[in-house]
Design a protein around this motif. Structure first.
Motif, PDB file in Angstrom:
ATOM      1  N   ASN A 123       0.841  -1.296   0.018  1.00 57.03           N
ATOM      2  CA  ASN A 123      -0.041  -0.016  -0.073  1.00 57.03           C
ATOM      3  C   ASN A 123       0.821   1.226  -0.062  1.00 57.03           C
ATOM      4  O   ASN A 123       2.251   1.107   0.567  1.00 57.03           O
ATOM      5  CB  ASN A 123      -0.918   0.108   1.354  1.00 57.03           C
ATOM      6  N   THR A 124       0.364   2.321  -0.619  1.00 59.67           N
ATOM      7  CA  THR A 124       1.225   3.630  -0.636  1.00 59.67           C
ATOM      8  C   THR A 124       1.255   4.486   0.626  1.00 59.67           C
ATOM      9  O   THR A 124       1.748   5.671   0.601  1.00 59.67           O
ATOM     10  CB  THR A 124       0.567   4.291  -1.664  1.00 59.67           C
ATOM     11  N   GLY A 125       1.169   3.669   1.764  1.00 64.04           N
ATOM     12  CA  GLY A 125       1.611   4.363   3.050  1.00 64.04           C
ATOM     13  C   GLY A 125       3.103   4.546   3.044  1.00 64.04           C
ATOM     14  O   GLY A 125       3.718   3.435   2.732  1.00 64.04           O
ATOM     15  N   ILE A 126       3.680   5.865   3.352  1.00 63.02           N
ATOM     16  CA  ILE A 126       5.100   5.808   3.277  1.00 63.02           C
ATOM     17  C   ILE A 126       5.875   4.960   4.191  1.00 63.02           C
ATOM     18  O   ILE A 126       6.941   4.507   3.898  1.00 63.02           O
ATOM     19  CB  ILE A 126       5.540   7.275   3.285  1.00 63.02           C
ATOM     20  N   ALA A 127       5.485   5.286   5.436  1.00 58.32           N
ATOM     21  CA  ALA A 127       5.978   4.463   6.662  1.00 58.32           C
ATOM     22  C   ALA A 127       5.162   3.599   7.092  1.00 58.32           C
ATOM     23  O   ALA A 127       4.048   4.059   7.800  1.00 58.32           O
ATOM     24  CB  ALA A 127       6.442   5.615   7.613  1.00 58.32           C
ATOM     25  N   THR A 128       5.338   2.453   6.623  1.00 59.36           N
ATOM     26  CA  THR A 128       4.309   1.202   7.532  1.00 59.36           C
ATOM     27  C   THR A 128       5.284   0.352   8.413  1.00 59.36           C
ATOM     28  O   THR A 128       6.444   0.249   8.217  1.00 59.36           O
ATOM     29  CB  THR A 128       3.750   0.409   6.358  1.00 59.36           C
ATOM     30  N   ASP A 129       4.404  -0.325   8.957  1.00 55.68           N
ATOM     31  CA  ASP A 129       5.315  -1.461   9.787  1.00 55.68           C
ATOM     32  C   ASP A 129       6.006  -2.493   8.980  1.00 55.68           C
ATOM     33  O   ASP A 129       7.311  -2.690   9.385  1.00 55.68           O
ATOM     34  CB  ASP A 129       4.245  -2.441  10.822  1.00 55.68           C
ATOM     35  N   ARG A 130       5.388  -3.063   8.236  1.00 54.34           N
ATOM     36  CA  ARG A 130       6.077  -4.075   7.142  1.00 54.34           C
ATOM     37  C   ARG A 130       5.252  -3.945   5.878  1.00 54.34           C
ATOM     38  O   ARG A 130       3.880  -3.943   5.733  1.00 54.34           O
ATOM     39  CB  ARG A 130       6.082  -5.514   7.625  1.00 54.34           C
ATOM     40  N   THR A 131       5.931  -3.956   4.725  1.00 54.61           N
ATOM     41  CA  THR A 131       5.438  -4.284   3.495  1.00 54.61           C
ATOM     42  C   THR A 131       5.573  -5.686   3.024  1.00 54.61           C
ATOM     43  O   THR A 131       6.641  -6.077   3.360  1.00 54.61           O
ATOM     44  CB  THR A 131       5.589  -3.056   2.362  1.00 54.61           C
ATOM     45  N   PRO A 132       4.658  -6.243   2.055  1.00 50.68           N
ATOM     46  CA  PRO A 132       5.043  -7.596   1.751  1.00 50.68           C
ATOM     47  C   PRO A 132       6.513  -7.692   0.955  1.00 50.68           C
ATOM     48  O   PRO A 132       7.224  -8.468   0.984  1.00 50.68           O
ATOM     49  CB  PRO A 132       4.090  -7.943   0.756  1.00 50.68           C
ATOM     50  N   SER A 133       6.878  -6.550  -0.031  1.00 51.25           N
ATOM     51  CA  SER A 133       7.965  -6.722  -0.613  1.00 51.25           C
ATOM     52  C   SER A 133       9.402  -6.618   0.333  1.00 51.25           C
ATOM     53  O   SER A 133      10.327  -7.460  -0.011  1.00 51.25           O
ATOM     54  CB  SER A 133       8.263  -5.449  -1.835  1.00 51.25           C
ATOM     55  N   MET A 134       9.261  -5.781   1.112  1.00 46.81           N
ATOM     56  CA  MET A 134      10.295  -5.433   2.260  1.00 46.81           C
ATOM     57  C   MET A 134      10.388  -6.928   3.024  1.00 46.81           C
ATOM     58  O   MET A 134      11.345  -7.329   3.437  1.00 46.81           O
ATOM     59  CB  MET A 134      10.176  -4.506   3.141  1.00 46.81           C
ATOM     60  N   ALA A 135       9.325  -7.391   3.646  1.00 49.55           N
ATOM     61  CA  ALA A 135       9.317  -8.751   4.232  1.00 49.55           C
ATOM     62  C   ALA A 135       9.906  -9.740   3.613  1.00 49.55           C
ATOM     63  O   ALA A 135      10.489 -10.520   4.176  1.00 49.55           O
ATOM     64  CB  ALA A 135       7.722  -9.020   4.673  1.00 49.55           C
ATOM     65  N   LEU A 136       9.628  -9.814   2.177  1.00 51.35           N
ATOM     66  CA  LEU A 136      10.245 -11.027   1.539  1.00 51.35           C
ATOM     67  C   LEU A 136      11.679 -10.705   1.305  1.00 51.35           C
ATOM     68  O   LEU A 136      12.572 -11.702   1.388  1.00 51.35           O
ATOM     69  CB  LEU A 136       9.383 -11.007   0.083  1.00 51.35           C
ATOM     70  N   MET A 137      12.370  -9.528   1.251  1.00 51.27           N
ATOM     71  CA  MET A 137      13.811  -9.027   1.091  1.00 51.27           C
ATOM     72  C   MET A 137      14.223  -9.569   2.539  1.00 51.27           C
ATOM     73  O   MET A 137      15.496  -9.868   2.627  1.00 51.27           O
ATOM     74  CB  MET A 137      13.780  -7.843   0.692  1.00 51.27           C
ATOM     75  N   GLU A 138      13.680  -9.158   3.581  1.00 47.87           N
ATOM     76  CA  GLU A 138      14.192  -9.475   4.893  1.00 47.87           C
ATOM     77  C   GLU A 138      14.346 -10.851   5.186  1.00 47.87           C
ATOM     78  O   GLU A 138      15.169 -11.512   5.602  1.00 47.87           O
ATOM     79  CB  GLU A 138      13.171  -8.828   6.075  1.00 47.87           C
ATOM     80  N   ALA A 139      13.431 -11.598   4.461  1.00 48.25           N
ATOM     81  CA  ALA A 139      13.400 -13.098   4.577  1.00 48.25           C
ATOM     82  C   ALA A 139      14.667 -13.730   3.798  1.00 48.25           C
ATOM     83  O   ALA A 139      15.330 -14.503   4.270  1.00 48.25           O
ATOM     84  CB  ALA A 139      12.051 -14.064   4.191  1.00 48.25           C
ATOM     85  N   ALA A 140      14.858 -13.086   2.496  1.00 48.72           N
ATOM     86  CA  ALA A 140      15.948 -13.265   1.776  1.00 48.72           C
ATOM     87  C   ALA A 140      17.227 -13.060   2.346  1.00 48.72           C
ATOM     88  O   ALA A 140      18.055 -13.902   2.222  1.00 48.72           O
ATOM     89  CB  ALA A 140      15.891 -12.729   0.401  1.00 48.72           C
ATOM     90  N   ARG A 141      17.245 -12.047   3.092  1.00 47.07           N
ATOM     91  CA  ARG A 141      18.419 -11.552   3.802  1.00 47.07           C
ATOM     92  C   ARG A 141      18.796 -12.568   4.862  1.00 47.07           C
ATOM     93  O   ARG A 141      20.121 -12.995   5.032  1.00 47.07           O
ATOM     94  CB  ARG A 141      18.253 -10.274   4.371  1.00 47.07           C
ATOM     95  N   ARG A 142      17.790 -12.871   5.875  1.00 49.10           N
ATOM     96  CA  ARG A 142      18.078 -13.797   6.585  1.00 49.10           C
ATOM     97  C   ARG A 142      18.758 -15.057   6.272  1.00 49.10           C
ATOM     98  O   ARG A 142      19.271 -15.835   6.685  1.00 49.10           O
ATOM     99  CB  ARG A 142      16.874 -13.939   7.659  1.00 49.10           C
TER     100      ARG A 142
END
Length: 290
Positions: free
Chosen positions: A193-212
């Motif tokens: 969603n286009t909220g600028i600062a959110t708790d988690r976005t799906p794209s960033m959650a997937l990138m965090e999972a890939a990083r871990r």
């Protein structure tokens, strides 16, 4: 912490200005104590760069391209690379002194959540997130952004590709490229969603999972993840588990030493996400790993 305070704690952007046709500069500050991407051992989390780019894209969609708030970004691909030495929480002594800051026009933080009218030929629009008492000297960065492959439907923005150079104290810190489409928000899918600062976005959650997963796969030889190239193949279901697979390929001929880690995610038997992460290691560690 209230919801408003939690959102303010994740805001990274401090201002923006147009510099030409579909070209912009967005300013940001990186706190050492960011709730999702805190620094460790005197080094910023590289995913701060990715999150800053995500917030900047969202801001520009709203303020420069008039995308209504209730719209989702459907990411196609995202690539970033950073210079590890430039991620220190204190500026390296080899960096050039900062250039003179442009004149700013102050706005309240409502610019982060509510579209504001366009003003004639603005110099810089300043965004003022809540003050931090535990982090008095955050790192100041500039994102120099060019937008290309812009598509519209009935005059409304439906997609674009951004090319980003991240500058710290006049020196290139890293870069990124992101391509995505935009559509009215649906509550049943895992889009951003286009909220600028959110708790988690799906794209960033997937990138965090890939990083871990990449860090775990590279252990004990892997170090800082200095880059990631990501493909978002299908919309991920935020309420369903992902099966994560990794594959490590040592590049022992590179003198600086790097490991390439391939990370994939599957849901319901389908590939939804694929990434190649770059871990910085020493040549000796690579030889031992092989």
């Amino acid at each position: 912490m209230t919801t408003t305070e939690a959102a303010a704690a994740q805001e990274l952007l401090t201002g923006w200005r147009p510099t030409g046709r579909d070209r912009f500069v967005v300013t940001a500050r990186w706190p050492h104590d960011h709730p999702a991407y805190p620094s460790a051992d005197g080094v910023h989390d590289p995913l701060l760069l990715a999150e800053t780019v995500r917030q900047a894209i969202t801001l520009l969609c709203r303020e420069a391209y008039d995308v209504p708030p209730a719209h989702d970004q459907l990411w196609d691909h995202f690539v970033y690379a950073v210079e590890p030495a430039a991620l220190t929480t204190t500026a390296p002594t080899t960096m050039a002194p900062p250039t003179t800051a442009p004149t700013t026009t102050a706005l309240t933080t409502t610019a982060l959540t509510t579209p504001t009218p366009t003003t004639p030929t603005p110099t810089t629009t300043a965004l003022a997130p809540a003050a931090r008492t535990s982090d008095p000297l955050p790192t100041q960065v500039e994102l120099h952004i060019g937008c290309a492959d812009i598509t519209r439907r009935r005059g409304r923005l439906t997609g674009l590709t951004t090319h980003v150079a991240v500058i710290r104290d006049g020196v290139l810190l890293g870069g990124a490229e992101a391509a995505f489409t935009i559509r009215p928000a649906l509550t049943t899918v895992g889009a951003d969603n286009t909220g600028i600062a959110t708790d988690r976005t799906p794209s960033m959650a997937l990138m965090e999972a890939a990083r871990r997963a990449a860090q775990q796969a590279a252990h004990p030889h892997g170090g800082l993840l200095s880059g990631m190239a990501v493909e978002f193949l299908l919309l991920a279901d935020p309420d369903a588990p992902c099966a994560i697979d990794t594959e490590v390929t040592p590049h022992i001929w590179e003198p600086d030493g790097r490991l390439q880690i391939r990370v994939t995610a599957r849901q319901h038997g389908q590939l939804v996400f694929a990434a190649t992460a770059t871990a910085e290691v020493t040549s000796v560690e690579l030889l031992l790993a092989s």
